[in-house]
Design a protein around this motif. Structure first.
Motif, PDB file in Angstrom:
ATOM      1  N   ASN A   1       0.816  -1.412   0.091  1.00 33.67           N
ATOM      2  CA  ASN A   1      -0.195  -0.128   0.030  1.00 33.67           C
ATOM      3  C   ASN A   1       1.010   1.152  -0.036  1.00 33.67           C
ATOM      4  N   ARG A   2       0.178   2.294  -0.584  1.00 40.25           N
ATOM      5  CA  ARG A   2       1.062   3.592  -0.621  1.00 40.25           C
ATOM      6  C   ARG A   2       0.293   4.848   0.044  1.00 40.25           C
ATOM      7  N   THR A   3       1.142   5.715   0.576  1.00 45.34           N
ATOM      8  CA  THR A   3       0.393   7.073   0.889  1.00 45.34           C
ATOM      9  C   THR A   3       1.134   8.142   0.346  1.00 45.34           C
ATOM     10  N   VAL A   4       0.565   8.767  -0.595  1.00 50.42           N
ATOM     11  CA  VAL A   4       1.343  10.062  -1.135  1.00 50.42           C
ATOM     12  C   VAL A   4       0.398  11.336  -1.081  1.00 50.42           C
ATOM     13  N   LEU A   5       0.977  12.425  -1.473  1.00 53.47           N
ATOM     14  CA  LEU A   5       0.378  13.838  -1.593  1.00 53.47           C
ATOM     15  C   LEU A   5      -0.366  13.996  -2.869  1.00 53.47           C
ATOM     16  N   ARG A   6      -1.291  14.659  -2.695  1.00 57.10           N
ATOM     17  CA  ARG A   6      -2.265  14.956  -4.144  1.00 57.10           C
ATOM     18  C   ARG A   6      -1.348  15.583  -5.300  1.00 57.10           C
TER      19      ARG A   6
ATOM     20  N   SER B   1      -4.110  -9.256  -7.696  1.00 59.74           N
ATOM     21  CA  SER B   1      -3.326  -8.881  -6.385  1.00 59.74           C
ATOM     22  C   SER B   1      -3.711  -7.403  -6.446  1.00 59.74           C
ATOM     23  N   HIS B   2      -3.811  -6.938  -4.987  1.00 61.90           N
ATOM     24  CA  HIS B   2      -4.468  -5.442  -4.900  1.00 61.90           C
ATOM     25  C   HIS B   2      -3.546  -4.966  -3.960  1.00 61.90           C
ATOM     26  N   VAL B   3      -3.533  -3.508  -4.215  1.00 64.03           N
ATOM     27  CA  VAL B   3      -3.207  -2.551  -3.185  1.00 64.03           C
ATOM     28  C   VAL B   3      -3.867  -1.402  -3.016  1.00 64.03           C
TER      29      VAL B   3
END
Length: 325
Positions: A132-137, A213-215
């Motif tokens: 999983n990823r967390t990024v800025l808009r 496969s999912h993220v």
């Protein structure tokens, strides 16, 4: 010569009639490695021996009188599904392997043979690397998906929130191992505008559903926006409360000022009333005595003498005259 031609035509018609009476179903069968392969051979004409061949090698023999004959191959067997109108046998290949792929033949000895195609596919694995990823808009993000150990070459694709991603938005590269298995690698580059559920899908025709496969892609700006909305609401509520408190305080100040002014007004009116009462009292005495009132005259020093004279006058009987020295 004519008799020869007629004989050839008769034999051809007989062959077509017999051929139409022998069937092998299905004509094409695709299975996954390790699954069963089932094909049915049926005939409406009498027969004595049925031989099954796999890639031109005999693997099973069936007698119309004795049934399935003993075989050295434990991976094959057959089931009798005959009816009074039609003879029918199901050939079963219990556990299919890659080398079984090819031609499966049902041979009715001295009558007719039918051939079907068998395809054996292999299901590998699929995985999106990185988790999983967390990024800025607005930030660009690269996802990599790898499908390993497939045969034949699988179909590989992406979906975002259940919607298929266009093929122009990702690339695919492939390589083949020594065993003939395919490994595919796909890179998807996308701009993070909203939180999304991403899936990488790999499939071959024998699969009823793709292997996935999912993220999860989380856009931080969305979370901050929600917090900002709450902060704005709290700030607005605090501002309104401060304004109401200020108005209430202002109202209290106005009430206190009004109350003080009224008290001052009442206190300034009391000396005037007293002065008016003293003047009216002196005026009434002057009227009785028949004289005028001297407003500048003070009775402070004569209060006792007047009081004494008044007592003396009151002790004389009516009609008497008091002579003062």
């Amino acid at each position: 010569m004519d008799n020869v031609v007629l004989l050839v035509l008769h034999l051809a018609c007989m062959s077509q009639a017999v051929g139409a009476q022998v069937q092998l179903e299905p004509e094409t069968l695709t299975v996954l490695k390790g699954e069963e392969a089932r094909l049915t051979c049926s005939a409406s004409v009498p027969w004595t021996v049925m031989v099954w061949l796999l890639n031109d090698s005999s693997v099973l023999t069936i007698s119309s009188k004795y049934g399935v004959l003993p075989s050295n191959n434990p991976n094959v067997t057959a089931e009798n599904r005959s009816t009074p109108q039609r003879s029918s046998w199901v050939f079963i290949l219990r556990r299919t392997e890659r080398h079984h792929q090819g031609q499966v033949t049902c041979d009715l000895q001295n009558i007719q043979r039918r051939t079907a195609s068998l395809f054996v596919q292999e299901k590998g694995s699929v995985e999106v690397s990185g988790g999983n990823r967390t990024v800025l808009r607005g930030q660009w993000v690269l996802f990599e998906c790898q499908a390993t150990g497939w045969y034949p070459k699988p179909r590989l694709g992406w979906s975002a929130n259940g919607i298929e991603v266009g093929q122009g938005e990702y690339n695919i590269s492939s390589e083949v191992s020594a065993e003939g298995l395919f490994t595919l690698t796909s890179n998807l580059s996308m701009q993070a505008m909203e939180s999304s559920h991403l899936e990488c899908l790999a499939s071959v025709s024998a699969l009823s559903e793709p292997l996935t496969s999912h993220v999860r892609l989380t856009v931080v700006a969305e979370v901050l926006q929600e917090k900002d909305d709450c902060s704005v609401l709290l700030a607005l509520t605090a501002t309104l409360s401060a304004i109401l408190l200020f108005l209430l305080l202002l109202l209290c100040v106005c009430i206190v000022l009004c109350y003080r002014r009224r008290r001052q007004a009442k206190s300034s009116q009391q000396p005037s009333v007293r002065f008016d009462q003293s003047v009216s009292g002196q005026s009434s005495v002057a009227e009785v005595a028949g004289g005028k009132v001297n407003l500048g005259y003070s009775t402070e020093g004569l209060a006792d003498n007047g009081h004494n004279n008044l007592i003396k006058e009151s002790t004389h009987p009516p009609g008497s005259v008091s002579v003062q020295k």
